[in-house]
Design a protein around this motif. Sequence first.
Motif, PDB file in Angstrom:
ATOM      1  N   HIS A  29       0.831  -1.210   0.000  1.00 29.06           N
ATOM      2  CA  HIS A  29       0.000   0.000   0.000  1.00 29.06           C
ATOM      3  C   HIS A  29       0.866   1.261   0.000  1.00 29.06           C
ATOM      4  N   ILE A  30       2.026   1.189   0.631  1.00 32.63           N
ATOM      5  CA  ILE A  30       2.956   2.319   0.588  1.00 32.63           C
ATOM      6  C   ILE A  30       3.415   2.569  -0.847  1.00 32.63           C
ATOM      7  N   SER A  31       3.732   1.504  -1.550  1.00 30.20           N
ATOM      8  CA  SER A  31       4.229   1.653  -2.925  1.00 30.20           C
ATOM      9  C   SER A  31       3.150   2.175  -3.871  1.00 30.20           C
ATOM     10  N   LEU A  32       1.886   1.921  -3.540  1.00 27.39           N
ATOM     11  CA  LEU A  32       0.801   2.387  -4.394  1.00 27.39           C
ATOM     12  C   LEU A  32       0.633   3.900  -4.342  1.00 27.39           C
ATOM     13  N   HIS A  33       0.888   4.481  -3.176  1.00 27.13           N
ATOM     14  CA  HIS A  33       0.561   5.900  -2.985  1.00 27.13           C
ATOM     15  C   HIS A  33       1.792   6.785  -2.782  1.00 27.13           C
ATOM     16  N   PHE A  34       2.907   6.202  -2.370  1.00 27.24           N
ATOM     17  CA  PHE A  34       4.144   6.958  -2.198  1.00 27.24           C
ATOM     18  C   PHE A  34       5.138   6.521  -3.286  1.00 27.24           C
ATOM     19  N   PRO A  49       4.007  13.539   3.681  1.00 26.53           N
ATOM     20  CA  PRO A  49       2.832  14.263   3.172  1.00 26.53           C
ATOM     21  C   PRO A  49       1.525  13.725   3.749  1.00 26.53           C
ATOM     22  N   ALA A  50       0.766  14.595   4.398  1.00 26.08           N
ATOM     23  CA  ALA A  50      -0.482  14.176   5.038  1.00 26.08           C
ATOM     24  C   ALA A  50      -1.514  13.710   4.016  1.00 26.08           C
ATOM     25  N   TYR A  51      -1.550  14.348   2.843  1.00 27.67           N
ATOM     26  CA  TYR A  51      -2.564  13.977   1.858  1.00 27.67           C
ATOM     27  C   TYR A  51      -2.329  12.561   1.322  1.00 27.67           C
ATOM     28  N   LEU A  52      -1.071  12.111   1.334  1.00 24.07           N
ATOM     29  CA  LEU A  52      -0.783  10.740   0.910  1.00 24.07           C
ATOM     30  C   LEU A  52      -1.135   9.739   2.011  1.00 24.07           C
ATOM     31  N   VAL A  53      -0.919  10.139   3.253  1.00 20.02           N
ATOM     32  CA  VAL A  53      -1.278   9.264   4.381  1.00 20.02           C
ATOM     33  C   VAL A  53      -2.775   8.980   4.349  1.00 20.02           C
ATOM     34  N   LYS A  54      -3.584   9.970   3.983  1.00 25.35           N
ATOM     35  CA  LYS A  54      -5.037   9.797   3.945  1.00 25.35           C
ATOM     36  C   LYS A  54      -5.469   8.801   2.867  1.00 25.35           C
ATOM     37  N   LYS A  55      -4.622   8.580   1.868  1.00 22.06           N
ATOM     38  CA  LYS A  55      -4.962   7.646   0.800  1.00 22.06           C
ATOM     39  C   LYS A  55      -4.744   6.190   1.207  1.00 22.06           C
ATOM     40  N   LEU A  56      -3.999   5.974   2.277  1.00 17.61           N
ATOM     41  CA  LEU A  56      -3.746   4.608   2.731  1.00 17.61           C
ATOM     42  C   LEU A  56      -5.003   4.015   3.350  1.00 17.61           C
ATOM     43  N   LEU A  58      -7.316   2.580   6.256  1.00 20.04           N
ATOM     44  CA  LEU A  58      -7.400   3.180   7.582  1.00 20.04           C
ATOM     45  C   LEU A  58      -6.351   2.639   8.549  1.00 20.04           C
ATOM     46  N   PHE A  59      -6.205   1.322   8.613  1.00 17.03           N
ATOM     47  CA  PHE A  59      -5.274   0.719   9.573  1.00 17.03           C
ATOM     48  C   PHE A  59      -3.845   1.180   9.316  1.00 17.03           C
ATOM     49  N   TYR A  60      -3.404   1.096   8.067  1.00 22.65           N
ATOM     50  CA  TYR A  60      -2.027   1.476   7.760  1.00 22.65           C
ATOM     51  C   TYR A  60      -1.836   2.989   7.878  1.00 22.65           C
ATOM     52  N   GLY A  61      -2.884   3.739   7.562  1.00 25.20           N
ATOM     53  CA  GLY A  61      -2.798   5.184   7.738  1.00 25.20           C
ATOM     54  C   GLY A  61      -2.602   5.566   9.202  1.00 25.20           C
ATOM     55  N   LEU A  62      -3.268   4.851  10.094  1.00 24.86           N
ATOM     56  CA  LEU A  62      -3.105   5.128  11.531  1.00 24.86           C
ATOM     57  C   LEU A  62      -1.714   4.746  12.030  1.00 24.86           C
ATOM     58  N   ARG A  65       0.282   7.669  11.047  1.00 23.05           N
ATOM     59  CA  ARG A  65      -0.109   8.788  11.886  1.00 23.05           C
ATOM     60  C   ARG A  65       0.513   8.675  13.265  1.00 23.05           C
ATOM     61  N   ALA A  66       0.552   7.461  13.816  1.00 26.55           N
ATOM     62  CA  ALA A  66       1.160   7.265  15.131  1.00 26.55           C
ATOM     63  C   ALA A  66       2.631   7.656  15.100  1.00 26.55           C
ATOM     64  N   TRP A  67       3.309   7.285  14.042  1.00 22.10           N
ATOM     65  CA  TRP A  67       4.731   7.628  13.886  1.00 22.10           C
ATOM     66  C   TRP A  67       4.919   9.146  13.815  1.00 22.10           C
ATOM     67  N   ILE A  68       4.073   9.796  13.038  1.00 18.88           N
ATOM     68  CA  ILE A  68       4.174  11.253  12.893  1.00 18.88           C
ATOM     69  C   ILE A  68       3.876  11.957  14.217  1.00 18.88           C
ATOM     70  N   ASP A  69       2.802  11.554  14.885  1.00 21.58           N
ATOM     71  CA  ASP A  69       2.402  12.233  16.120  1.00 21.58           C
ATOM     72  C   ASP A  69       3.367  11.972  17.262  1.00 21.58           C
TER      73      ASP A  69
END
Length: 256
Positions: A29-34, A49-56, A58-62, A65-69
């Motif tokens: 999923h990372i390779s699909l959007h990043f 990039p936050a807009y790319l994180v939103k494309k993942l 939900l589970f992988y996006g979180l 997000r945990a890493w960023i926060d």
Amino acid sequence: MKILSFRAVWLRRFLSHSLIRGRCFFDHHISLHFRQDAVVDVLICDPIPAYLVKKLPLFYGLLVRAWIDLKGTKNRGMWVIPCPSSDFLPFDEITAKLAYKYLLKYHHVEHRLLAKFQNLGFAVQWQHVCLFGVLSVQCKIRHGYRFMKFNQLAALSDRDILFGLLPSSGIPVVFTALLGVLRHHVWLAHNSHRFENIAPDSDTMLKKAKSTFLFLVRMHQRHCHRERFVHEWLADGVIGSITQQDWIHFTRDFVT
């Protein structure tokens, strides 16, 4: 933040074990959007990039997000996060409890009620207040007290009405519960008027409040020692008394 703290533990597993089950799906999923082949390549980016994180999903996006926060980074070949007690904490030592602690510290937000009530002109001891029970009915609730004829509550202040009675007051907890029930039903009546155009009626509201209050008192009888229940929830006879059959006999104010 609680959800992110649990996701941080999942992310720790992904970073600690390259062959963990599901790692290939995360990388996919990372390779699909990043423009990266693996999640480890994304985590070293600054910023992600936050807009790319939103494309993942939900589970992988979180997980990201945990890493960023948590302000995660890579230092001297190790995945780490900053922490108050030392320069960095290795990410493979992170727990849900630690992650939650750091998330609260890094992203602390004052509860909106603190700002809402700060200009009322009186101090509030917030550690004794259940914020969930604080409702913006202001002092309109005074109209709901015509059936309360207790000397103990003869001089209720605005603070008492909005936030309940302090434990140090020595007044049984049942009266704070009663204030909470009244606040709740005033709030319900307010919403019915606002959203359903149903005019508020004090008699109907008080009838419903009494029913809720009686249920609340009966419920606490199951969990309290008899002597403590009589003092804290029956106010030593003001609210009611216990019969020989272990039933509650409420005083007239609460059954009429």
